[in-house]
Structure formats: C-alpha cells, structure tokens
Design a protein around this motif. Sequence first.
Motif, mmCIF file in Angstrom:
data_model
loop_
_atom_site.group_PDB
_atom_site.id
_atom_site.type_symbol
_atom_site.label_atom_id
_atom_site.label_comp_id
_atom_site.label_asym_id
_atom_site.label_seq_id
_atom_site.Cartn_x
_atom_site.Cartn_y
_atom_site.Cartn_z
ATOM 1 N N PRO A 128 -30.155 26.397 -26.708
ATOM 2 C CA PRO A 128 -30.047 25.070 -27.305
ATOM 3 C C PRO A 128 -30.512 25.054 -28.758
ATOM 4 O O PRO A 128 -31.377 25.841 -29.144
ATOM 5 N N GLN A 129 -29.925 24.138 -29.499
ATOM 6 C CA GLN A 129 -30.206 24.005 -30.936
ATOM 7 C C GLN A 129 -31.690 23.846 -31.239
ATOM 8 O O GLN A 129 -32.171 24.271 -32.278
ATOM 9 N N LEU A 130 -32.441 23.279 -30.289
ATOM 10 C CA LEU A 130 -33.849 22.984 -30.582
ATOM 11 C C LEU A 130 -34.662 24.235 -30.893
ATOM 12 O O LEU A 130 -35.739 24.147 -31.483
ATOM 13 N N LEU A 174 -29.859 31.065 -35.550
ATOM 14 C CA LEU A 174 -29.231 30.918 -34.231
ATOM 15 C C LEU A 174 -27.741 31.200 -34.303
ATOM 16 O O LEU A 174 -27.081 30.810 -35.278
ATOM 17 N N HIS A 175 -27.207 31.850 -33.248
ATOM 18 C CA HIS A 175 -25.767 32.125 -33.197
ATOM 19 C C HIS A 175 -25.254 31.892 -31.780
ATOM 20 O O HIS A 175 -25.885 32.338 -30.825
ATOM 21 N N TRP A 176 -24.081 31.287 -31.669
ATOM 22 C CA TRP A 176 -23.461 31.112 -30.357
ATOM 23 C C TRP A 176 -22.378 32.165 -30.118
ATOM 24 O O TRP A 176 -21.636 32.101 -29.158
ATOM 25 N N GLU A 197 -34.056 26.186 -33.100
ATOM 26 C CA GLU A 197 -34.080 26.327 -34.554
ATOM 27 C C GLU A 197 -35.432 25.927 -35.128
ATOM 28 O O GLU A 197 -35.895 26.474 -36.115
ATOM 29 N N PRO A 221 -24.111 28.469 -25.834
ATOM 30 C CA PRO A 221 -24.839 27.234 -26.139
ATOM 31 C C PRO A 221 -25.649 26.703 -24.960
ATOM 32 O O PRO A 221 -26.718 26.111 -25.155
#
Length: 328
Positions: free
Chosen positions: A210-212, A225-227, A214, A206
Amino acid sequence: MATSWNHRHIISLADFTPEDYDTVLQTAASFGEVLSRRVKKVPTLQGQVVANLFFEPSTRTRSSFELAAKRLSADTLNFTPSSSSLSKGETILDTAKTYLAMGTDLMVIRHSGAGVPQAIATEMDRLGAKVGVLNAGDGQHEHPSQALLDLFTICSVLDPERPRLELLAGKKIAIVGDILHSRVARSNIWSLTAAVGARLHLAGPPTLLPQLFEGMGGSRGNLFLHWHLEPAIENADFVMTLRLQKERMTNHLLPSWREYHQLFGITRERLKLCKPGVKVLHPGPVNRGVEISSDLMDDPNFSLISQQVTSGVAVRMALLYLMGGGKT
Ligand code: NCD
C-alpha cells in the motif's frame, strides 16, 4: 568497543541511531570470530538466564536465539505455548512474570499480536525488574533481529573484516514481495534507510504494497515504491525477496501464486537487470518456486540465504551481550 549503547529493550528499530547499528555490526563481527574458533563458546553471560518465549511457530529465529544464548554460556529456558499453562487460561503477562520470578534476565518474545513484546517490557519496567525484552517478531509490526542480521550479512559482503553502515553509501537495495504483512520489511525499512547514500526500493503488487509505506523510514528521501518489479531491481546491488504470508492473508489479495511468480518471482533471467555480482536475500521460510526460483535459492554465487542464517547467531549473540552486558 563502543560504549554508547542505551537500549534496555529492543522492540523496534525506529529509535536506532547510526551509532547503534555500527555497535551491533562491530560486536557481531567479534562474535563471528568466536564462532570460527574450535571452542565456540565464551563465558560472557554465565549465570544469566535467557528465556525464549515463542507464542508463535518459528524454526530459525528460535533456534538461533537459543544457540546464541548457549554460546554466551547463559542458561536458557524455552517456552512452547501448546504445552504451557496458557492452555489453562494463564495470561501472557502472568507467563512473563512466572519467568521473571525464576530469575530471567533476558526475555526473547515472539507473538502473533503486534505490541506484545512492548506490553511485557512496560510491565517489567513497572515492576522495577531489570529484565531486557527483545522482540523476536510481533505480528506485522517489527522483527529487529532479522533486519540486523540482514544488515550484517549485506555489510559483510561489502567488507568481511569491518562490516559498517557507511558501506551502504551508493548502494541500491530492493525488497520485493508481501511487504504489507511483513514485520521483516518494516524493520529493514528503518535500518536500510538509516544508511546515508543508500537507496531502498520496495516492490510488490498494490494489494501487498500500500501507498502508505511511502511515509515510512527516515526523512532522507531514499525510500521508493514500485508496483512493477523491473524498475525496483534495475541496477540493484542486493535484492531481498519476502515470503507470501498466506496465513495472514484474510482476503483474496493475489490471483494465483503462479501469476505472482510470473510478475514478481526472482529468477536468473530477472537478475540480469541488476548490477553484476548482485546478491539475493530471503529471511525464510521460503515458498520455493514462488518468490524465488528453486535453483537460484541454492546457488551460492547469488544466494545469501545460508549466510543469513549463519550470521543470525553472531548477531543475536551481539544483541544479548549488549542488552545483558549492561548488568554485569
Ligand atoms: C520471518 C518472520 O517470522 O517474520 N521469518 C523469520 O523470522 N526468519 C518471515 C516470514 O515468516 O516469512
């Protein structure tokens, strides 16, 4: 050859259309044929000047652009910041204007600051100079020629005779690693999500994904996305792994390299999760044994790393030709 090309500068792949990708792939394939001949040179850019302005270190990108320009018979100028007037306080724009005054037609620019190639392109346009500016990597922003050579390498595996975007339909591609700091990933997100029916999976811890992300890519809903590594590479046709960019990591983003390798390192064992015949890419330079195991990196049954470097020359010839070709 397609004639719809209308990019004077190549700064980002955000504005590339599927036709643009196909034009690059088709043109690069023709230059690939030139590079397989005994005399690997064509007179296409004779009399034109290509300046490589690399304000940041580089091995393969810089040499690849230089060779590409030489194979097209252009005159090349190479700039190295440490031995230049930058150390005397000259600004970057003034350096670019100096090269313009010498009759430069195409400027290939690498800089650690995002936006520098765009700033130079804007200045060239403001001056009415018919100079093409090509971004060879700007900070964490983009690295279009790398993503285009990655695309060419992948499509050439699928059809060596006629590499084209539609070959990616139904394919699963994973990009693994330090996405946060990667201009290569950002450019690849544009190109690989532009292919209808392709699915692009990003994987990383992570802190490095970062999520952004996406929200990036097109609106086709084909970016995931995958962590954790496993779901990203499961049944993948291609896995691209990225260098951990230590020089850009200002905080402690990872517990240790060894732990990173345990969780996200690409190994033979891990590749068993992928589609049979899976191929592995890496833009280089590689931290051996960190993002990819050393033996896998050298195994031509899996690794496309050398092929990426070879393809790089043909793809960069195509880009210089398409940008310079408008003038001649
Ligand atoms: C990449 C870069 O400089 O952005 N390398 C390259 O151009 N082949 C990736 C990296 O530095 O890790």
